[in-house]
Design a protein around this motif. Sequence first.
Motif, PDB file in Angstrom:
ATOM      1  N   ILE A   1     -31.396  28.263  -4.489  1.00 20.86           N
ATOM      2  CA  ILE A   1     -30.147  28.994  -4.720  1.00 20.86           C
ATOM      3  C   ILE A   1     -30.078  30.229  -3.828  1.00 20.86           C
ATOM      4  O   ILE A   1     -29.008  30.627  -3.372  1.00 20.86           O
ATOM      5  CB  ILE A   1     -29.969  29.345  -6.215  1.00 20.86           C
ATOM      6  CG1 ILE A   1     -28.485  29.604  -6.505  1.00 20.86           C
ATOM      7  CG2 ILE A   1     -30.815  30.509  -6.652  1.00 20.86           C
ATOM      8  CD1 ILE A   1     -28.130  29.629  -7.976  1.00 20.86           C
ATOM      9  N   ALA A   2     -31.236  30.821  -3.517  1.00 25.68           N
ATOM     10  CA  ALA A   2     -31.255  31.925  -2.564  1.00 25.68           C
ATOM     11  C   ALA A   2     -30.781  31.456  -1.194  1.00 25.68           C
ATOM     12  O   ALA A   2     -30.002  32.145  -0.518  1.00 25.68           O
ATOM     13  CB  ALA A   2     -32.661  32.516  -2.469  1.00 25.68           C
ATOM     14  N   ALA A   3     -31.209  30.260  -0.798  1.00 17.31           N
ATOM     15  CA  ALA A   3     -30.784  29.712   0.489  1.00 17.31           C
ATOM     16  C   ALA A   3     -29.283  29.426   0.493  1.00 17.31           C
ATOM     17  O   ALA A   3     -28.610  29.625   1.515  1.00 17.31           O
ATOM     18  CB  ALA A   3     -31.570  28.440   0.803  1.00 17.31           C
ATOM     19  N   MET A   4     -28.745  28.967  -0.648  1.00 17.85           N
ATOM     20  CA  MET A   4     -27.309  28.702  -0.706  1.00 17.85           C
ATOM     21  C   MET A   4     -26.509  29.995  -0.610  1.00 17.85           C
ATOM     22  O   MET A   4     -25.435  30.022  -0.006  1.00 17.85           O
ATOM     23  CB  MET A   4     -26.948  27.935  -1.974  1.00 17.85           C
ATOM     24  CG  MET A   4     -25.455  27.700  -2.129  1.00 17.85           C
ATOM     25  SD  MET A   4     -25.030  26.502  -3.408  1.00 17.85           S
ATOM     26  CE  MET A   4     -25.155  24.967  -2.475  1.00 17.85           C
ATOM     27  N   ILE A   5     -27.009  31.062  -1.203  1.00 19.18           N
ATOM     28  CA  ILE A   5     -26.332  32.352  -1.085  1.00 19.18           C
ATOM     29  C   ILE A   5     -26.246  32.763   0.383  1.00 19.18           C
ATOM     30  O   ILE A   5     -25.201  33.212   0.862  1.00 19.18           O
ATOM     31  CB  ILE A   5     -27.067  33.420  -1.916  1.00 19.18           C
ATOM     32  CG1 ILE A   5     -26.904  33.129  -3.412  1.00 19.18           C
ATOM     33  CG2 ILE A   5     -26.535  34.823  -1.597  1.00 19.18           C
ATOM     34  CD1 ILE A   5     -27.839  33.936  -4.299  1.00 19.18           C
ATOM     35  N   ASP A   6     -27.344  32.564   1.113  1.00 23.48           N
ATOM     36  CA  ASP A   6     -27.332  32.877   2.541  1.00 23.48           C
ATOM     37  C   ASP A   6     -26.312  32.011   3.282  1.00 23.48           C
ATOM     38  O   ASP A   6     -25.603  32.483   4.171  1.00 23.48           O
ATOM     39  CB  ASP A   6     -28.724  32.650   3.138  1.00 23.48           C
ATOM     40  CG  ASP A   6     -29.744  33.654   2.636  1.00 23.48           C
ATOM     41  OD1 ASP A   6     -29.337  34.720   2.145  1.00 23.48           O
ATOM     42  OD2 ASP A   6     -30.957  33.361   2.737  1.00 23.48           O
ATOM     43  N   GLN A   7     -26.229  30.735   2.894  1.00 26.74           N
ATOM     44  CA  GLN A   7     -25.286  29.819   3.544  1.00 26.74           C
ATOM     45  C   GLN A   7     -23.843  30.236   3.282  1.00 26.74           C
ATOM     46  O   GLN A   7     -23.006  30.241   4.201  1.00 26.74           O
ATOM     47  CB  GLN A   7     -25.514  28.399   3.018  1.00 26.74           C
ATOM     48  CG  GLN A   7     -24.490  27.376   3.504  1.00 26.74           C
ATOM     49  CD  GLN A   7     -24.732  26.009   2.890  1.00 26.74           C
ATOM     50  OE1 GLN A   7     -25.845  25.505   2.906  1.00 26.74           O
ATOM     51  NE2 GLN A   7     -23.696  25.418   2.318  1.00 26.74           N
ATOM     52  N   ILE A   8     -23.551  30.599   2.036  1.00 28.40           N
ATOM     53  CA  ILE A   8     -22.189  31.030   1.707  1.00 28.40           C
ATOM     54  C   ILE A   8     -21.829  32.275   2.494  1.00 28.40           C
ATOM     55  O   ILE A   8     -20.713  32.397   3.029  1.00 28.40           O
ATOM     56  CB  ILE A   8     -22.054  31.278   0.195  1.00 28.40           C
ATOM     57  CG1 ILE A   8     -22.164  29.959  -0.567  1.00 28.40           C
ATOM     58  CG2 ILE A   8     -20.730  31.957  -0.131  1.00 28.40           C
ATOM     59  CD1 ILE A   8     -22.225  30.112  -2.071  1.00 28.40           C
ATOM     60  N   GLU A   9     -22.765  33.198   2.596  1.00 27.13           N
ATOM     61  CA  GLU A   9     -22.506  34.429   3.338  1.00 27.13           C
ATOM     62  C   GLU A   9     -22.185  34.126   4.801  1.00 27.13           C
ATOM     63  O   GLU A   9     -21.249  34.693   5.376  1.00 27.13           O
ATOM     64  CB  GLU A   9     -23.720  35.354   3.252  1.00 27.13           C
ATOM     65  CG  GLU A   9     -23.518  36.712   3.871  1.00 27.13           C
ATOM     66  CD  GLU A   9     -24.701  37.615   3.606  1.00 27.13           C
ATOM     67  OE1 GLU A   9     -24.485  38.748   3.133  1.00 27.13           O
ATOM     68  OE2 GLU A   9     -25.856  37.186   3.858  1.00 27.13           O
ATOM     69  N   ALA A  10     -22.937  33.194   5.377  1.00 28.82           N
ATOM     70  CA  ALA A  10     -22.714  32.853   6.780  1.00 28.82           C
ATOM     71  C   ALA A  10     -21.389  32.147   6.993  1.00 28.82           C
ATOM     72  O   ALA A  10     -20.713  32.343   8.007  1.00 28.82           O
ATOM     73  CB  ALA A  10     -23.862  31.975   7.278  1.00 28.82           C
TER      74      ALA A  10
ATOM     75  N   VAL B   1     -20.674  40.736  -4.377  1.00 32.17           N
ATOM     76  CA  VAL B   1     -21.069  39.629  -5.252  1.00 32.17           C
ATOM     77  C   VAL B   1     -22.319  38.936  -4.717  1.00 32.17           C
ATOM     78  O   VAL B   1     -23.264  38.655  -5.463  1.00 32.17           O
ATOM     79  CB  VAL B   1     -19.910  38.629  -5.380  1.00 32.17           C
ATOM     80  CG1 VAL B   1     -20.385  37.345  -6.046  1.00 32.17           C
ATOM     81  CG2 VAL B   1     -18.765  39.238  -6.178  1.00 32.17           C
ATOM     82  N   LEU B   2     -22.354  38.686  -3.420  1.00 33.57           N
ATOM     83  CA  LEU B   2     -23.506  37.998  -2.841  1.00 33.57           C
ATOM     84  C   LEU B   2     -24.763  38.851  -2.933  1.00 33.57           C
ATOM     85  O   LEU B   2     -25.863  38.334  -3.193  1.00 33.57           O
ATOM     86  CB  LEU B   2     -23.211  37.629  -1.394  1.00 33.57           C
ATOM     87  CG  LEU B   2     -22.160  36.528  -1.217  1.00 33.57           C
ATOM     88  CD1 LEU B   2     -21.774  36.382   0.248  1.00 33.57           C
ATOM     89  CD2 LEU B   2     -22.648  35.198  -1.771  1.00 33.57           C
ATOM     90  N   ALA B   3     -24.624  40.146  -2.739  1.00 37.31           N
ATOM     91  CA  ALA B   3     -25.772  41.038  -2.868  1.00 37.31           C
ATOM     92  C   ALA B   3     -26.301  41.033  -4.300  1.00 37.31           C
ATOM     93  O   ALA B   3     -27.520  41.007  -4.537  1.00 37.31           O
ATOM     94  CB  ALA B   3     -25.397  42.452  -2.438  1.00 37.31           C
ATOM     95  N   ALA B   4     -25.387  41.040  -5.274  1.00 35.01           N
ATOM     96  CA  ALA B   4     -25.792  41.001  -6.678  1.00 35.01           C
ATOM     97  C   ALA B   4     -26.481  39.682  -7.007  1.00 35.01           C
ATOM     98  O   ALA B   4     -27.478  39.647  -7.743  1.00 35.01           O
ATOM     99  CB  ALA B   4     -24.578  41.205  -7.579  1.00 35.01           C
ATOM    100  N   ALA B   5     -25.956  38.588  -6.466  1.00 33.71           N
ATOM    101  CA  ALA B   5     -26.566  37.277  -6.703  1.00 33.71           C
ATOM    102  C   ALA B   5     -27.960  37.212  -6.097  1.00 33.71           C
ATOM    103  O   ALA B   5     -28.902  36.704  -6.721  1.00 33.71           O
ATOM    104  CB  ALA B   5     -25.683  36.186  -6.111  1.00 33.71           C
ATOM    105  N   ARG B   6     -28.118  37.741  -4.903  1.00 33.23           N
ATOM    106  CA  ARG B   6     -29.424  37.723  -4.247  1.00 33.23           C
ATOM    107  C   ARG B   6     -30.442  38.535  -5.048  1.00 33.23           C
ATOM    108  O   ARG B   6     -31.600  38.117  -5.229  1.00 33.23           O
ATOM    109  CB  ARG B   6     -29.286  38.256  -2.821  1.00 33.23           C
ATOM    110  CG  ARG B   6     -30.508  38.043  -1.950  1.00 33.23           C
ATOM    111  CD  ARG B   6     -30.233  38.434  -0.518  1.00 33.23           C
ATOM    112  NE  ARG B   6     -29.418  37.435   0.161  1.00 33.23           N
ATOM    113  CZ  ARG B   6     -28.152  37.636   0.534  1.00 33.23           C
ATOM    114  NH1 ARG B   6     -27.562  38.782   0.291  1.00 33.23           N
ATOM    115  NH2 ARG B   6     -27.486  36.677   1.151  1.00 33.23           N
TER     116      ARG B   6
END
Length: 269
Positions: free
Chosen positions: A210-219, A245-250
């Motif tokens: 899920i951490a990798a998906m957060i990075d993917q969404i950000e990109a 939101v992405l920072a909070a998720a990470r």
Amino acid sequence: MRARPWPPSAAKAKACCAATYGSEVMAVLLGDSYHPGGLALTRRLADRLDLRAGERVLDVASGRGRTALTLAAEYAVDITGMDLSDANVALATDAAQSAGLADRVRFEVGDAERLPVDAGSFDAVVCECAFCTFPDKPTAAAELARVLRPGGRLGITDVTVNPDRLPPELTGLGAWIACIADARPVDEYVALLTDAGLQVTRTERHDTTIAAMIDQIEARLAVVRMTARARAEALGVDFARGPVVLAAARAAVADRVLGYALLTAVKPR
């Protein structure tokens, strides 16, 4: 425990999921596989279920068919995909025909809480990154158990949360990441499946996916902003809040508040 921020009715929640995950915007944000871990985790789930050639498999919330097509091609199973989105079913059906797998893969519109199949019809059921979105989870779990034959196996991969520690940035998200809204801790998933009459045989944490998906969404968010901003905003994507939101998720993943898990279960004979 905080109130769970789903829309006010089950019907609205289901409509929200169907519209969101049937959209081109989600394809841009998430790629071919709409769940953390992608096909690598799908294959791990299939191996944990010991799928065998010729077995009948049901893929619940099958999306655009990536999981079903992979299982048919690589494990030689006969598979039915069930999804709430008419658009997803149409796209998945076209993909099965293009891949030459239409004889072993079919897709139908169906609700996980009222699966339109007979009891005991399947040797295995898979459900990836979707159980957390079902408004009535006890009913959905009972349906997953009902359609399995005695001795049949269930495999789930899904988002997990500690709802008491979830930061406020992750409790009112737009549709593009709404699967967090009603996710549960692993032990609650285990309890739901157990109450449905299944025996849970394995749980695994896969939080790095899920951490990798957060990075993917950000990109990919920048791409959506340029190519499909109006449609994304119509679905609830807030570009101004995205980085927050992405920072909070990470951070939530790092603190083990937000994660991802694999579960398998068997229906007693």
